[in-house]
Design a protein around this motif. Structure first.
Motif, mmCIF file in Angstrom:
data_model
loop_
_atom_site.group_PDB
_atom_site.id
_atom_site.type_symbol
_atom_site.label_atom_id
_atom_site.label_comp_id
_atom_site.label_asym_id
_atom_site.label_seq_id
_atom_site.Cartn_x
_atom_site.Cartn_y
_atom_site.Cartn_z
ATOM 1 N N TRP A 241 0.834 -1.197 0.000
ATOM 2 C CA TRP A 241 0.000 0.000 0.000
ATOM 3 C C TRP A 241 0.870 1.248 0.000
ATOM 4 O O TRP A 241 0.536 2.254 -0.633
ATOM 5 C CB TRP A 241 -0.922 -0.001 1.224
ATOM 6 N N LEU A 242 1.978 1.173 0.719
ATOM 7 C CA LEU A 242 2.902 2.302 0.742
ATOM 8 C C LEU A 242 3.480 2.530 -0.652
ATOM 9 O O LEU A 242 3.657 3.668 -1.091
ATOM 10 C CB LEU A 242 4.029 2.011 1.733
ATOM 11 N N LEU A 243 3.773 1.450 -1.351
ATOM 12 C CA LEU A 243 4.307 1.524 -2.706
ATOM 13 C C LEU A 243 3.318 2.196 -3.652
ATOM 14 O O LEU A 243 3.691 2.932 -4.566
ATOM 15 C CB LEU A 243 4.647 0.112 -3.193
ATOM 16 N N LEU A 244 2.010 1.951 -3.394
ATOM 17 C CA LEU A 244 0.972 2.494 -4.270
ATOM 18 C C LEU A 244 0.582 3.929 -3.939
ATOM 19 O O LEU A 244 -0.246 4.523 -4.623
ATOM 20 C CB LEU A 244 -0.281 1.605 -4.198
ATOM 21 N N ALA A 245 1.189 4.490 -2.867
ATOM 22 C CA ALA A 245 0.808 5.846 -2.438
ATOM 23 C C ALA A 245 1.084 6.878 -3.522
ATOM 24 O O ALA A 245 0.404 7.904 -3.605
ATOM 25 C CB ALA A 245 1.541 6.222 -1.158
ATOM 26 N N ARG A 246 2.103 6.623 -4.356
ATOM 27 C CA ARG A 246 2.421 7.513 -5.467
ATOM 28 C C ARG A 246 2.552 6.690 -6.738
ATOM 29 O O ARG A 246 2.937 5.524 -6.699
ATOM 30 C CB ARG A 246 3.722 8.268 -5.202
ATOM 31 N N VAL A 419 -10.304 -1.514 13.621
ATOM 32 C CA VAL A 419 -10.453 -1.703 12.172
ATOM 33 C C VAL A 419 -11.802 -1.171 11.697
ATOM 34 O O VAL A 419 -11.893 -0.500 10.652
ATOM 35 C CB VAL A 419 -10.296 -3.195 11.807
ATOM 36 N N GLY A 420 -12.863 -1.429 12.468
ATOM 37 C CA GLY A 420 -14.192 -0.959 12.092
ATOM 38 C C GLY A 420 -14.291 0.558 12.055
ATOM 39 O O GLY A 420 -14.946 1.123 11.166
ATOM 40 N N LEU A 421 -13.626 1.225 12.991
ATOM 41 C CA LEU A 421 -13.674 2.684 13.037
ATOM 42 C C LEU A 421 -13.002 3.325 11.819
ATOM 43 O O LEU A 421 -13.432 4.380 11.341
ATOM 44 C CB LEU A 421 -13.008 3.193 14.318
ATOM 45 N N TYR A 422 -11.944 2.701 11.332
ATOM 46 C CA TYR A 422 -11.196 3.279 10.215
ATOM 47 C C TYR A 422 -11.674 2.765 8.849
ATOM 48 O O TYR A 422 -11.225 3.266 7.818
ATOM 49 C CB TYR A 422 -9.706 2.980 10.367
ATOM 50 N N MET A 423 -12.559 1.786 8.834
ATOM 51 C CA MET A 423 -12.991 1.207 7.565
ATOM 52 C C MET A 423 -13.707 2.206 6.653
ATOM 53 O O MET A 423 -13.447 2.225 5.429
ATOM 54 C CB MET A 423 -13.887 -0.007 7.834
ATOM 55 N N GLN A 437 -4.525 8.347 0.556
ATOM 56 C CA GLN A 437 -5.457 8.312 1.676
ATOM 57 C C GLN A 437 -5.849 6.882 2.078
ATOM 58 O O GLN A 437 -6.414 6.671 3.149
ATOM 59 C CB GLN A 437 -6.717 9.110 1.326
ATOM 60 N N ALA A 438 -5.532 5.916 1.220
ATOM 61 C CA ALA A 438 -5.836 4.521 1.528
ATOM 62 C C ALA A 438 -4.744 3.856 2.354
ATOM 63 O O ALA A 438 -4.848 2.681 2.693
ATOM 64 C CB ALA A 438 -6.051 3.742 0.225
ATOM 65 N N VAL A 439 -3.708 4.606 2.710
ATOM 66 C CA VAL A 439 -2.556 4.026 3.418
ATOM 67 C C VAL A 439 -2.849 3.792 4.901
ATOM 68 O O VAL A 439 -2.344 2.838 5.499
ATOM 69 C CB VAL A 439 -1.325 4.948 3.253
ATOM 70 N N ARG A 440 -3.702 4.643 5.512
ATOM 71 C CA ARG A 440 -3.817 4.650 6.974
ATOM 72 C C ARG A 440 -4.302 3.332 7.566
ATOM 73 O O ARG A 440 -3.677 2.795 8.496
ATOM 74 C CB ARG A 440 -4.744 5.791 7.413
ATOM 75 N N LEU A 441 -5.399 2.778 7.081
ATOM 76 C CA LEU A 441 -5.934 1.542 7.663
ATOM 77 C C LEU A 441 -4.966 0.367 7.509
ATOM 78 O O LEU A 441 -4.709 -0.356 8.484
ATOM 79 C CB LEU A 441 -7.301 1.199 7.071
ATOM 80 N N MET A 447 0.243 -2.892 12.138
ATOM 81 C CA MET A 447 0.701 -2.765 13.515
ATOM 82 C C MET A 447 -0.040 -3.740 14.425
ATOM 83 O O MET A 447 0.569 -4.404 15.282
ATOM 84 C CB MET A 447 0.512 -1.332 14.005
ATOM 85 N N ILE A 448 -1.347 -3.835 14.256
ATOM 86 C CA ILE A 448 -2.136 -4.776 15.066
ATOM 87 C C ILE A 448 -1.664 -6.203 14.848
ATOM 88 O O ILE A 448 -1.497 -6.986 15.797
ATOM 89 C CB ILE A 448 -3.634 -4.639 14.738
ATOM 90 N N LEU A 449 -1.421 -6.562 13.575
ATOM 91 C CA LEU A 449 -0.954 -7.908 13.262
ATOM 92 C C LEU A 449 0.433 -8.170 13.847
ATOM 93 O O LEU A 449 0.729 -9.291 14.280
ATOM 94 C CB LEU A 449 -0.936 -8.122 11.750
#
Length: 512
Positions: A241-246, A419-423, A437-441, A447-449
């Motif tokens: 996802w980080l790779l897809l940020a740009r 996860v539900g709050l950020y979905m 903007q799709a990077v945050r979740l 981190m949770i994993l």
């Protein structure tokens, strides 16, 4: 309330208001948070009584190979109970081989060199290392708070900053800096990794610089401790996802190269774990994990191809002075250690869910303990009881330990709620094809994993042996993710994405 009391209260309120305006004018929330953490931690680490962590017997793994040795005459008698700050420096030939490959050695050797240059060539003061760690930690706290308060309303920004100081200035965390435990490095690099990812999400600072910080901190985290080796795979998955940020080619090539390096290093770190440590963990995985909680220990061993007579080892540890068999004998190598791997232990728990559930609940009892109860924080010269621990700026860690439900069900529920709050914001970003903007979740989910993997690795890899300390990664993750969730709630951006560099919202230092 009489008139004079009302007048006094009004004066105090007016003073606080003027103080807040002055702080808002000259310092951002992130700068104030970093400065406060620096001041509090410096007072604990460098002002008597010095706060640190006692040795639980693990220090030898990192000391001798880096040119440092135990110099206190009664060192063994102080283990677990007292923090020791001074160690000897080898003056001539050091024949100690590397017992454990860890990125921690980079910082120990840097501290040793600085100690020789500026303090003493014969005695190593561990506070030299603490100074390096604290400088890095201060920068990490600044970056994390900056990622959460940039362009946020000022009042909310300073509340978030105060919360950051309350959590990350806690001495239960910073006491690790005056120790040779790898937990100090894990804490710092976790903050850097998460902060840099959030700063990419916000479009704050240079993306290439933040990507470099993310990759380097991930590498140092993965290689800081042998049980962290699998973390590289999870981080690399988020890195997609980080790779897809740009969308530009140079950025994606840089990200792909960094993630590939992370995977390679992760695999190499696992392969370089000394066989002795593998056997120690195997021993505890069986004798402190599978066997004690099994209704039929002999059958449990037989299901993994091990002679049932080894059930006599149930409840023992590798370091016990007297056992029914020599734990290093050829018989143990061929008939016990050689019969199973950690994959078999994992498969065993998968086919015995009741036993796995009990082990997870046992793990949950220590998952919210930042500082193990068995290690003291004071030097012996302070005249305090053996194993005495400091309460200086430790309110958060004490409240967390006392009030948090100690069940794995709570941990699972916490993860689902986050996860539900950020979905909604993630779904919105995907629908509008806003990659950044799709990077945050995915970042928070990773981190949770990592935290859950820390618990699973602890159980599968060593049973309940020193469980609270082995679960330190979950402790970090719980505090970081909870802090970010509360901060985003205060900023009003739990269900929506926050401004980036393309927006023109007022900054936290100027907004009313």
């Amino acid at each position: 309330m009489n008139r004079s009391d009302m007048s006094s209260t009004g004066a105090i309120a007016d003073y606080c208001k003027r103080l807040f305006k002055a702080a808002a004018r000259y310092a951002s929330p992130s700068l104030l948070a970093a400065a406060a953490v620096l001041a509090i931690s410096a007072a604990a680490l460098f002002v008597k009584p010095y706060i640190g962590m006692a040795d639980n017997g693990d220090y030898f793994r990192i000391l001798y190979s880096n040119g440092i040795y135990f110099s206190a005459p009664d060192y063994s008698k102080q283990q677990f109970g007292y923090f020791i700050k001074d160690y000897g420096i080898f003056q001539y030939y050091n024949d100690a081989g590397v017992s454990l490959y860890s990125s921690q050695s980079l910082f120990v050797r840097q501290a040793l060199q600085l100690n020789i240059w500026f303090l003493d060539a014969r005695t190593f003061d561990i506070r030299t290392q603490a100074a390096i760690y604290l400088i890095l930690y201060t920068v990490a706290v600044y970056m994390l708070v900056e990622a959460l308060t940039w362009r946020a309303p000022a009042k909310r920004g300073y509340i978030i900053a105060a919360l950051a100081v309350f959590i990350f200035g806690d001495t239960a965390y910073t006491a690790y800096f005056n120790s040779f435990y790898s937990e100090a490095l894990m804490l710092i690099m976790s903050l850097f990794m998460l902060a840099s990812g959030l700063l990419i999400y916000r479009g704050r600072f240079n993306d290439y610089t933040m990507l470099a910080v993310f990759v380097i901190s991930s590498l140092l985290l993965v290689t800081s401790k042998q049980q962290n080796a699998p973390f590289g795979i999870l981080i690399a998955l988020f890195g997609i996802w980080l790779l897809l940020a740009r969308s530009n080619r140079p950025y994606r090539l840089s990200a792909a190269g960094g993630l590939t390096l992370l995977l390679i290093v992760s695999i190499a770190s696992y392969a370089l774990i000394p066989q002795e440590f593998v056997n120690i963990n195997k021993y505890h995985a069986m004798t402190r994990g599978v066997l004690p909680d099994s209704s039929d220990p002999e059958q449990s061993l037989k299901s993994m191809g091990i002679d049932g007579q080894y059930s006599l080892l149930s409840g023992t540890t590798y370091y016990d002075p007297y056992t029914t068999i020599d734990v290093n004998s050829n018989k143990m190598l061929t008939e016990f250690y050689g019969k199973f791997g950690f994959g078999k232990v994992l498969a065993y728990y998968a086919t015995h869910p009741d036993q796995a559930g009990r082990m997870l609940n046992l793990a949950a009892q220590g998952a919210f303990t930042t500082r193990p109860e068995t290690m003291g924080n004071y030097e012996k010269s302070e005249g305090l009881a053996f194993g005495a621990q400091t309460h200086f700026f430790s309110l958060y860690s004490m409240l967390k330990k006392a009030l948090t439900p100690k069940t794995f069900g709570f941990i699972f529920l916490w993860a689902i709620i986050v996860v539900g709050l950020y979905m909604p914001s993630f779904v919105s970003a995907v629908r509008t094809k806003n990659r950044r903007q799709a990077v945050r979740l995915p970042l928070l989910l990773t981190m949770i994993l990592l935290g859950l993997a820390g618990i699973a690795i602890s159980i599968v890899g060593a049973g309940d042996a020193d469980l609270a300390k082995h679960e330190f990664m979950f402790t970090i993750v719980f505090d970081l993710v909870t802090f970010i969730t509360v901060s985003d709630a205060l900023s009003g951006c739990l269900w929506r994405n926050v401004p980036t560099h393309l927006n023109t919202a007022p900054s936290a230092t100027t907004a009313a």
